[in-house]
Each structure stands twice: as C-alpha cells, then as structure tokens.
Scaffold this motif. Structure first.
Motif, PDB file in Angstrom:
ATOM      1  N   UNK A  42       0.905  -1.611   0.273  1.00  0.00           N
ATOM      2  CA  UNK A  42      -0.113  -0.120  -0.020  1.00  0.00           C
ATOM      3  C   UNK A  42       0.959   1.098  -0.065  1.00  0.00           C
ATOM      4  N   UNK A  43       2.006   1.331   0.832  1.00  0.00           N
ATOM      5  CA  UNK A  43       2.820   2.654   0.667  1.00  0.00           C
ATOM      6  C   UNK A  43       3.648   2.762  -0.853  1.00  0.00           C
ATOM      7  N   UNK A  44       4.265   1.023  -0.764  1.00  0.00           N
ATOM      8  CA  UNK A  44       4.814   1.574  -2.213  1.00  0.00           C
ATOM      9  C   UNK A  44       4.439   1.696  -3.601  1.00  0.00           C
ATOM     10  N   UNK A  45       3.656   1.336  -3.428  1.00  0.00           N
ATOM     11  CA  UNK A  45       2.705   1.658  -5.091  1.00  0.00           C
ATOM     12  C   UNK A  45       1.753   3.338  -4.140  1.00  0.00           C
ATOM     13  N   UNK A  46       1.354   3.581  -3.404  1.00  0.00           N
ATOM     14  CA  UNK A  46       1.459   5.214  -3.128  1.00  0.00           C
ATOM     15  C   UNK A  46       2.948   6.157  -3.273  1.00  0.00           C
ATOM     16  N   UNK A  55       3.854   8.478 -14.151  1.00  0.00           N
ATOM     17  CA  UNK A  55       3.344   7.525 -13.028  1.00  0.00           C
ATOM     18  C   UNK A  55       2.176   8.979 -12.726  1.00  0.00           C
ATOM     19  N   UNK A  56       0.866   7.810 -12.941  1.00  0.00           N
ATOM     20  CA  UNK A  56      -0.016   8.771 -12.302  1.00  0.00           C
ATOM     21  C   UNK A  56      -1.185   8.534 -11.435  1.00  0.00           C
ATOM     22  N   UNK A  57      -1.690   6.974 -11.275  1.00  0.00           N
ATOM     23  CA  UNK A  57      -2.586   6.181 -10.116  1.00  0.00           C
ATOM     24  C   UNK A  57      -1.772   4.702 -10.271  1.00  0.00           C
ATOM     25  N   UNK A  85      -2.506  -2.609 -11.182  1.00  0.00           N
ATOM     26  CA  UNK A  85      -2.151  -1.737 -11.477  1.00  0.00           C
ATOM     27  C   UNK A  85      -1.541  -0.239 -11.980  1.00  0.00           C
ATOM     28  N   UNK A  86      -0.412   0.376 -12.508  1.00  0.00           N
ATOM     29  CA  UNK A  86       0.126   1.859 -13.029  1.00  0.00           C
ATOM     30  C   UNK A  86      -0.242   2.261 -13.681  1.00  0.00           C
ATOM     31  N   UNK A  87      -1.177   3.747 -13.196  1.00  0.00           N
ATOM     32  CA  UNK A  87      -1.644   4.320 -15.218  1.00  0.00           C
ATOM     33  C   UNK A  87      -0.463   5.791 -14.831  1.00  0.00           C
ATOM     34  N   UNK A  88       0.173   5.041 -17.085  1.00  0.00           N
ATOM     35  CA  UNK A  88       1.436   5.408 -16.676  1.00  0.00           C
ATOM     36  C   UNK A  88       1.114   6.673 -17.923  1.00  0.00           C
ATOM     37  N   UNK A  89       1.124   8.070 -17.783  1.00  0.00           N
ATOM     38  CA  UNK A  89       1.638   8.909 -18.977  1.00  0.00           C
ATOM     39  C   UNK A  89       1.996   8.209 -20.678  1.00  0.00           C
ATOM     40  N   UNK A  90       2.812   7.698 -20.309  1.00  0.00           N
ATOM     41  CA  UNK A  90       3.121   7.816 -21.928  1.00  0.00           C
ATOM     42  C   UNK A  90       4.268   6.405 -22.294  1.00  0.00           C
TER      43      UNK A  90
END
Length: 127
Positions: A42-46, A55-57, A85-90
C-alpha cells in the motif's frame, strides 16, 4: 486476506479512457505472508506514483487463483494473487522507468520478500 471498504471517502475513482497506458504487475504471495506484504505494498504503490515521473495512479486488485496458467498449477491453494495497475502518462515514461528504475526495484523486492513470483505486462485501453 485483510480487506478495507471497497470505497472510502478518500479513495480516488479510477476511470480509463481510450489510449490509457497501464503497466500491470502480477504477484503470487504465500498466504501466511500476504497481510504483511499488503501493508508494505500500500505504501510502496503510493510512493511509486509520487516519485516516478509519468506514473499517474495505481490500483491494487486481489484475484482468485488464475486458471490455465501452467506455471501456477502446482501452487495449490497456498498463494494469494495480487495484481497492481499503474496508469502511466506515456510509453516514453514507461520505457524510462523500465530502463532505469525497475531492475533495482525487482531485485530489492526479491531480496526483501524472497518469495515473489511476478509477471508484468503493458495494456492500452482500446475503448
């Protein structure tokens, strides 16, 4: 496995639109270690979202044992499966992460937890 309310007032609502780039990490964790791992995750992903450019979310999912994956067929019911899942800008942001940061992170995770079976893939939302 411990669980929190599916949506709390501080939980962001994630929406994916066409073209959204998702970097997916799948984990296989021994059931007796999953609670400690999830506290760390939980901490790591944030932290990843806050420190890695592009990395957006992030979202963390639990899943039942994946069926049809031969490399997991011998695990029985001894593991818990988590997908991040990490949402990435590009793609450029993701390529930079994979080249400069991901190898060290994977090594540190393996050294710290000693048990991870991990697969990764990239997804792009079609519609």
């Amino acid at each position: 496995m411990s669980s929190e309310s599916a949506l709390s007032p501080s939980s962001p609502i994630h929406t994916y639109s066409p073209g959204t780039l998702v970097y997916e990490v799948n984990l296989s964790i021994p059931r007796e270690k999953v609670d400690d791992y999830l506290v760390w995750l939980k901490t790591f992903t944030k932290d990843q979202v806050n420190k890695i450019d592009g990395f957006l979310s992030s979202m963390v999912f639990s899943q039942p044992k994946p069926y049809g994956l031969h490399w997991l067929s011998e695990e029985g019911n001894t593991k818990t499966y988590i997908t991040v899942h990490y949402v990435v800008a590009s793609h450029a942001h993701l390529d930079a992460y994979l080249k400069t940061e991901q190898p060290a992170i994977a090594t540190a995770e393996q050294e710290r937890f000693e048990f991870l079976v991990t697969s990764r893939r990239t997804l792009s939302v079609v519609f």
